[in-house]
Motif scaffolding. Sequence first.
Motif, mmCIF file in Angstrom:
data_model
loop_
_atom_site.group_PDB
_atom_site.id
_atom_site.type_symbol
_atom_site.label_atom_id
_atom_site.label_comp_id
_atom_site.label_asym_id
_atom_site.label_seq_id
_atom_site.Cartn_x
_atom_site.Cartn_y
_atom_site.Cartn_z
ATOM 1 N N THR A 38 0.868 -1.252 0.024
ATOM 2 C CA THR A 38 0.043 -0.051 -0.097
ATOM 3 C C THR A 38 0.827 1.253 -0.014
ATOM 4 O O THR A 38 0.693 2.276 -0.830
ATOM 5 C CB THR A 38 -1.145 0.158 1.273
ATOM 6 N N ALA A 68 1.023 4.418 -2.934
ATOM 7 C CA ALA A 68 0.695 5.850 -2.477
ATOM 8 C C ALA A 68 1.865 6.551 -2.869
ATOM 9 O O ALA A 68 1.759 7.642 -3.266
ATOM 10 C CB ALA A 68 0.164 5.786 -0.969
ATOM 11 N N THR A 73 -1.623 0.250 8.513
ATOM 12 C CA THR A 73 -2.431 0.147 7.329
ATOM 13 C C THR A 73 -3.648 1.380 7.444
ATOM 14 O O THR A 73 -3.564 1.952 6.309
ATOM 15 C CB THR A 73 -3.053 -1.120 6.939
ATOM 16 N N LYS A 76 -3.468 5.058 5.018
ATOM 17 C CA LYS A 76 -4.685 5.445 4.164
ATOM 18 C C LYS A 76 -5.064 6.851 4.734
ATOM 19 O O LYS A 76 -6.166 7.336 4.000
ATOM 20 C CB LYS A 76 -5.844 4.460 4.311
#
Length: 1036
Positions: A8, A12, A425, A429
């Motif tokens: 992730t 990003a 995580t 985000k």
Amino acid sequence: MSRKPRTTAAKAVEYKDIDSDLSFCQSQSSDEDGDEWRPPEQKAPPKTTRAAATERKAAAKRPAKPKEPKAPKVPKAPKEPKAPKVPKTKEPKTVKVPKEPKVPKEPKPRAPRKPAAGRKAQVSKNLKDSVSSGLAETKNIVKDDSAGETQSACPEEERVEATGTSIRTKEERISFIVSDAQQANTWADEGTSLFALKVEKQEVKEEDFTFDEPCLKKQKTSGACLGKPTVLPTSEAQSLRNELNMNWDLIELLSKMTCVERWVCVNIIVLLREENTVPFMVRYRKEMINHMDADAVRDVQMVYEELCCLAKKTQSVIQTLKKDGVLTAELEQNLRSCQSADELDHVYSPYKKGSKLTKARRAKALGLEDAASALMESPHTLDLNAWVKDGVEGLSSMEEVVTGVEHILADIISKDPDTLTYLKTLCEKSFVTLQSSVSKSALKEKEENKPFQGHNKSGAEQNKNKDIDKFHLYFDFNCNVQRIQPHQTLAINRGESLKILTVKVNIPDRVKSDFMRWCINNRWRPKTFAREELRTIIKNAVEDSYKRLILPFLTRNYRTKLTSAAQKESIAMFGRNLRQRLLVCPVRGCVIMGVDPGFRHGCKLAVLSPTGQILHTDVVYLHNSGQQREADKLRHLMIKYSCSKVVIGNGTACRETESFFADLISRCYFHPLDVSYCITNEAGASIYSVSPEAVKEMPDLDPNLRSAVSIGRRVQDPMAELVKIDPKHIGIGTYQHDVSAGALKAALDGVVQECVSFVGVDINICSEMLMRHVAGLNAGRARNIAEWREQKGPFSNREQLKLVKGMGPKTFQQCAGFIRINPQTLHSAKSSPLPTPAVPDKPAAKKCKGKTGVNIASSFNPLDQTCIHPESYHVAQRFLSLVGGSLDQIGSAVLRQCVESKVRTSGVEELAQKVDTTPETLQLIIDGLTQPPGFDIRQNFGQADFKRGIVSMSDLRVGAVLTGRVDNTTLFGAFVDIGVGRAGLIHKSHITLDKLPASQRRRSLALGPGERVEVRVLNVDPQRGRIGLDLIRVLQ
């Protein structure tokens, strides 16, 4: 477990946020208490600083690996039966079973290494064997496969190197491959990857430029890689794991942290255990390290050393806990599973002596651990009333029992890897920010000093106010942690340490609500039905864990990672600046006058011969009365010694001294000489002038005159002079006091060794100080070489180095390729009578500095003047026979034409097979044979700029286009000397892709000291002495 969040983060960072420099999903480290975070102390181990930031780049660079593409490769063991293809390539070599061709390949890593390997541990020996066999096996496999099937561990690196411009790109961190011809041939056989081409297109579309991105590791990712094993032999991996006695696989973890392929990590560990130096590996073991450059190899070395230190520290902690009687099997497994010093500290901190007993440990001591376990496993059978005991503190009431159970659950939740991974995580985000504001104490001090502004204040008060004003940009600062720049992090840390700023990490409330919902409904949901009051206990425990334990841990984790990344980038900037400062092209063949300017004590002069010998020293007073008399003295000295170059230090009175010389030059005062001058950085000259080395080198000179000598020699041979000074004092980089002193010293010493080794030293004329920095040598060995040279005369060949005390086989192997025997200096040294009288002056005992009973020829070998290593001389002889050349023709145009013709017709790989060597070694031999005598890799770098006139700051106009030379680069921009006495700043926002050559687009700031640039003046602030510049283009 930490790989999923890595994916992730990588996405990003890579595609949505090009300026992002960090990924915070890799380690979980914290103390249990919620103390406020403070910047790490400077005495922290240097390796942590480098490794932590290397780790975060690994996260951003491995989007292809999180889905474990290597796992399919193990099942593709069916492709291993393609091993029959292996013997096809190697059939001429052996007729045994398909696995046998590995054996002939075993000695491929060159025989001279075996003596040292014998001294190493058996593990190293086994590892080396496994690598060699793996190399042989996979080379054949790779040849059979198409280049398109080859996969790279780091797609970012594949993107850079698979393009046609990769020849120039490879130079961006100065791997010191000494000719374009070599680069072209080395990379000619490299296949291109479709994925690489696709990503390259994406890069072209990008408008932004990632200035804070460290340089990519130079990895050759095509089918030309030698010896890439599909699966590491489990026996060797297990032996390494047993040696460190940890629960993780050293090779796997090292590969993940450095983003370097496993087989390369294995080779680097083998080479390091055999005591090979980084410059030796980069030049003479390219096929084993996959063509990585020196910076990349040092990164792997630092992380490897860090992991070894972690294993030792873990063992020490386990022994301590065992001695204290608190070690359990579960705790030992947790300790041995730690993958960083932070994680180890997080697990160990509750058990440290002197630390207060945590709430969870107090509750466990009361026996409530079984109640907590029952609450999660079988809540329908739990009766908390049974745990209440009157008169026992902590168990006297139902409320105290419930609180104890909540503390135990909170502690378990805060240390659960799955829980922490999920929380990180969520944070990735979310919009996590770093916020800084002016502290109350700083505001109070500022307010108190305001009424006294009209009165005279002490110097300390004025300096304090100045310090506060320096941080005005951070009085109300808020930035996403993934976009914050390294220099901003270091500035905020400094302001916090001075108690001027207060800093905190803001994590959105949404993270807490999502986290609690997930814990209660999923991860920490009881296995059977739980009553309402028991569910309330779990909910309170999760909330308490988040607020009291996890949130402080996340804050410290973010701050530590930001600081580590910023320190790593700052140290890397120091290294890049130092490398370019050392590699400035020397000004040879002319007499130079060095000038250390000054007002009251006069300007110190030193006239130096073309070889740096001191011809004359003097002091002139150019800024007092009697200027005409001093001008006459200058003209007399210039004409007497035919000196047409003047080097002026950039210290006090520099502008006035420059103006004086410019006026004389404009009046043709030195006629018939065409005199010009240049300004050079004199940082560190004063420190060097009073050092023991300077006293030993120039015992009869005044320290002020030694400074003038140093200033002049910095232009004559910058590297030879600057190695005498501590790199920290050369005036490069920024924030040197905010980074780990040990890590900075290790990095800069490595860069100095790399530069000196790759340039090479003429053993018969180089100074002892310069010799110390050659790979494989140290102060003692350099002193022994200098004494042998004084007693026995000049070295006639490299083999004579073996006669020097302290020169064992390993030392000779490491340094021999970087030492040159120049026939011109050898002849002049032999004809000079100076060494002869030195022998009787030495006591007879000094003869022990050499070795006796060793017969070595004293004849000159023409190969000793090249970069070819003595271990490859027999290959060079075979190659010369193949092309029809001879040793007498080395460096001649005739031999160059023969070699180029042969390479064009047959190709390097085919020729390498004919002479029984690797293409990399043959390419190095070709370079050594075809380079002209006295070749210097620095000739491709810029020289000092000499001028005859002067421009002042008042002459500048906005919009004016000028040329200048980069003086220093920082994390926020580049300072350019445009000849007005003040350096102008090109802010990094003005250094864009379209203004840069293709070879420099992947460098961290794209510019380095010594590069010539064309700039436009944006603004001029004479009051503060600031000049804003815009980059137009880089001049080549």
